[in-house]
Write a protein that holds these residues in place. Structure first.
Motif, mmCIF file in Angstrom:
data_model
loop_
_atom_site.group_PDB
_atom_site.id
_atom_site.type_symbol
_atom_site.label_atom_id
_atom_site.label_comp_id
_atom_site.label_asym_id
_atom_site.label_seq_id
_atom_site.Cartn_x
_atom_site.Cartn_y
_atom_site.Cartn_z
ATOM 1 N N VAL A 7 0.836 -1.214 0.000
ATOM 2 C CA VAL A 7 0.000 0.000 0.000
ATOM 3 C C VAL A 7 0.867 1.260 0.000
ATOM 4 N N LYS A 8 0.251 2.363 -0.446
ATOM 5 C CA LYS A 8 0.801 3.693 -0.191
ATOM 6 C C LYS A 8 0.365 4.046 1.222
ATOM 7 N N ASP A 9 1.321 4.225 2.116
ATOM 8 C CA ASP A 9 0.994 4.378 3.528
ATOM 9 C C ASP A 9 0.274 5.699 3.788
ATOM 10 N N ARG A 10 -0.794 5.626 4.553
ATOM 11 C CA ARG A 10 -1.519 6.822 5.035
ATOM 12 C C ARG A 10 -2.446 6.365 6.158
ATOM 13 N N PRO A 11 -2.939 7.284 7.009
ATOM 14 C CA PRO A 11 -3.800 6.843 8.121
ATOM 15 C C PRO A 11 -5.091 6.201 7.598
ATOM 16 N N GLY A 12 -5.636 5.250 8.380
ATOM 17 C CA GLY A 12 -6.962 4.706 8.066
ATOM 18 C C GLY A 12 -6.961 3.448 7.207
ATOM 19 N N ILE A 13 -5.765 2.961 6.835
ATOM 20 C CA ILE A 13 -5.729 1.788 5.959
ATOM 21 C C ILE A 13 -6.299 0.545 6.659
ATOM 22 N N ILE A 14 -5.802 0.297 7.884
ATOM 23 C CA ILE A 14 -6.301 -0.874 8.625
ATOM 24 C C ILE A 14 -7.810 -0.758 8.824
ATOM 25 N N ALA A 15 -8.256 0.453 9.122
ATOM 26 C CA ALA A 15 -9.703 0.659 9.339
ATOM 27 C C ALA A 15 -10.488 0.256 8.101
ATOM 28 N N SER A 16 -10.035 0.701 6.904
ATOM 29 C CA SER A 16 -10.865 0.362 5.743
ATOM 30 C C SER A 16 -10.748 -1.112 5.366
#
Lengths: 434, 434
Positions: free
Chosen positions: B359-368
């Motif tokens: 992934v392109k790292d950014r906040p909220g990835i695990i959440a989605s």
């Protein structure tokens, strides 16, 4: 289609396992064979109280084995009595009556297999004994036919489930041999008289059979160098672990230009070898060939059903031979003729050794042991000692470079007389090459 | 005694290995068989320049396979040409001329084996194909006869040496797939066109043959769910290691009350299982039965001599049948008749999964990602991330509890569309039960 009829003599664990598989799985067996394989008679001295499957009304039940071997309807006699007494009578009477024989009897086959087979061949009947070695592992089939095109050079096997179970428990729990043996007896893994298993006699019978299959040579089991596992302690596993090894009762057969080197004895196996991973009541066999190189076979070494599978698979093979009218297509020993031979003495074999001592601690012990080793031309490799608070009975280990067996034995005998020794030293070969 | 005569067609690696063993080892073969097994003819399109053993003056040499299959002196035709074109012509012509056939041709046997066998049975000749699966491991013999008395329930195998070599090298050296493949091609372990090996097609042909032997069912190889190893990276081995697993291209066959579940795909295997220890170009097969429980077979998966042993062992078996006058004692597929079947879709199979993302790292990835999993009723087990400095292409892993395959696939498809994904996620089953 006309069925092939089986009579089972002997309803111990393996007999009951065989009976159950034959009874339950008849439909699949028929699909594979193209004709039915029927259980026609069962015989046991103690038929009363046996838990038999329902619906067996048409199966003949008798306590007299002669009724089975003389019954003209029976095509295959399945001898599961064991031992070398009445079992031999049963098999020879069956052959004399023109019946093929399937047996699980390793002791009898190791001692008298070649003679019995000669009688079977003369009578134009079949003899099969897959179940006599390594329970659920079809090692007979493999050596007899599967890799018959190879020229085999060596075999290393773990062939006694009871001693492997005991060794594994000593290793896992750090418990003493006696304690683990008592538990194994309680659980039914070891017999009341455990000698055959823990002193290596069971394994050496199996090795003698495998040697016949591999090399076409018949060897008397009593001529195979055999040492049991009674002296293995938790300390030995701890030292072995530090060296990157574990300990197993190893059966070895090596072909050399001079003859066969055969042994059954506890040995250190490198942890990285696939044989070292064989735990509990499993058996395993590692075979080396000049062309196919290494193959490995693993499975349950005993138990009514795994051994029953071996018996039923033999029954199916023999039934096919009977239906095909071909009585002696492949000899049970793989070769068309067996040549009697004597194994070589191990004396000149060169092996690295693990030497374990129990001593009354005092200065100069290493010095005097090193002197004995040097006198015999043995090079010391390492000295190991795990922490221990008993100065009176201190275990420690010396490993030595590959040395001749005869030199090792002489050194061990000389060391045993040293006054600081609490007990004779223990020597275990280190099978580095595996 | 009257010899049995062999003609070899095809002198590639396996052909030359077979020829060498047959030629060098004739004395032992004769001792085993009780009669000679002669090499009578060899055929290759390019006989010039082949390094043949000395003393072969009396062996017929030809570039025309028709001369072999029509030669009245030849008893067994050994087809080692490979492929599904001329190989099939050769085999069918040999059968039509009353010759028995030994072949190493997995592709042809997986696709047309049952028809070819029917022709052989009608012509009263034998067909043998041990060498078609797992080179030096005699798995045909084992399934056809050795454990024929068992009712088999499952098999797990590593059946392609090339992909196992590549996976082992990625694991050992942390090198990328492409780099290791190029090296394997340089070393001759992988072919110029590596598709058959690395995309699982070779393994699925072998699985189709083993399924026939185990269950008496014929399955079209193209109906077996197949996934290759191209997407496996060093990161995957690192994550697997942290979880106590390794990765292998696993062939699986499971019997269920509804039918057969078959698959060839990379999977996570617990490090403690014996299959996880299979490295390099080795093959291994783990078989489960209702009665005999587990047995395990291991050896070299390819190579001229290990495969040559399989061919020569088959030649010996067929030669014995010919001498015994028994042409069709055991079907090459173990059952008297094969029943065509379709494997079950894997949809409702429940398996724990390893899901790997880049992934392109950014906040909220695990959440989605968690939301997608929750929507499909999949329970998250663990989230793992090894340190990595590329925020643009960050690998990380989610493991999930046993879930239905169809739910996993739907979740993977939904996740693939999320805008932070650098590439579609990779899902590997975790074979916890092995």
């Amino acid at each position: 289609m006309e069925p092939v009829n089986v009579g089972i003599i002997g309803l111990g664990n393996v007999g009951l396992g065989t009976l159950e598989i034959l009874w339950e799985n008849w439909e699949q067996n028929t699909q594979k064979l193209g004709f039915p394989l029927w259980l026609r008679a069962i015989c046991s001295r103690t038929l009363e109280g046996k838990a038999l499957p329902a619906g067996m009304e048409r199966v003949i039940r008798t306590t007299d084995w002669r009724e089975v071997v003389t019954n003209p309807e029976i095509d295959i006699v399945c001898e599961l009595v064991g031992g070398t007494g009445v079992a031999r009578e049963i098999i020879e009477a069956a052959i004399a009556n023109g019946k093929s024989v399937v047996t699980a009897n390793k002791e009898l086959m190791a001692l008298h297999g070649p003679e019995i087979w000669r009688k079977a061949a003369q009578a134009n009947v079949n003899l099969a004994m897959e179940a006599s070695v390594a329970g659920g592992i079809p090692i007979h089939t493999v050596l007899r036919e599967g890799i018959s095109g190879d020229r085999l050079s060596a075999l290393f096997g773990i062939l006694n489930g009871t001693s492997n179970f005991i060794l594994t428990e000593i290793e896992k729990r750090g418990a003493d041999f006696g304690e683990v043996l008592a538990e194994a007896q309680r659980l039914g893994y070891a017999e009341a008289d455990p000698t055959a298993d823990i002193d290596g006699f069971d394994a050496r019978s199996k090795l003698a059979i495998l040697v016949a299959l591999m090399f076409g040579k018949s060897v008397a089991p009593s001529e195979i160098y055999t040492e049991g596992i009674r002296r293995i302690t938790p300390f030995d596993f701890e030292y072995a672990r530090q060296l990157g090894y574990t300990i197993r009762l190893l059966c070895g057969a090596r072909r050399t230009p001079e003859g066969l080197l055969l042994s059954v004895r506890p040995a250190l196996l490198p942890r990285s070898t696939i044989l070292a991973g064989v735990s509990g009541a499993y058996n395993a066999i590692w075979v080396l060939g000049d062309y196919g190189q290494d193959t490995f076979y693993y499975g349950r070494g005993a138990g009514p059903k795994p051994t029953g599978v071996a018996v039923v698979s033999d029954l199916m093979r023999v039934a096919r031979e009977i239906r095909a009218g071909s009585h002696e297509r492949v000899s049970p020993f793989a070769h068309a003729a067996l040549e009697p031979t004597h194994p070589l003495p191990l004396d000149s074999m060169k092996t690295a050794y693990y030497l374990r001592f129990r001593v009354k601690d005092r200065p100069g012990i290493i010095a005097s042991l090193s002197r004995v080793l040097a006198d015999k031309g043995i090079s010391l490799d390492a000295v190991l000692q795990v922490p221990c608070d008993t100065k009176d009975n201190l275990p420690f280990v010396i490993t030595v470079e590959p040395s001749e067996e005869s030199a090792i034995r002489e050194a061990m005998a000389a060391m045993a007389t040293l006054e600081f020794m609490v007990e004779p030293p223990l020597a275990l070969p280190m099978e580095k090459g595996l």
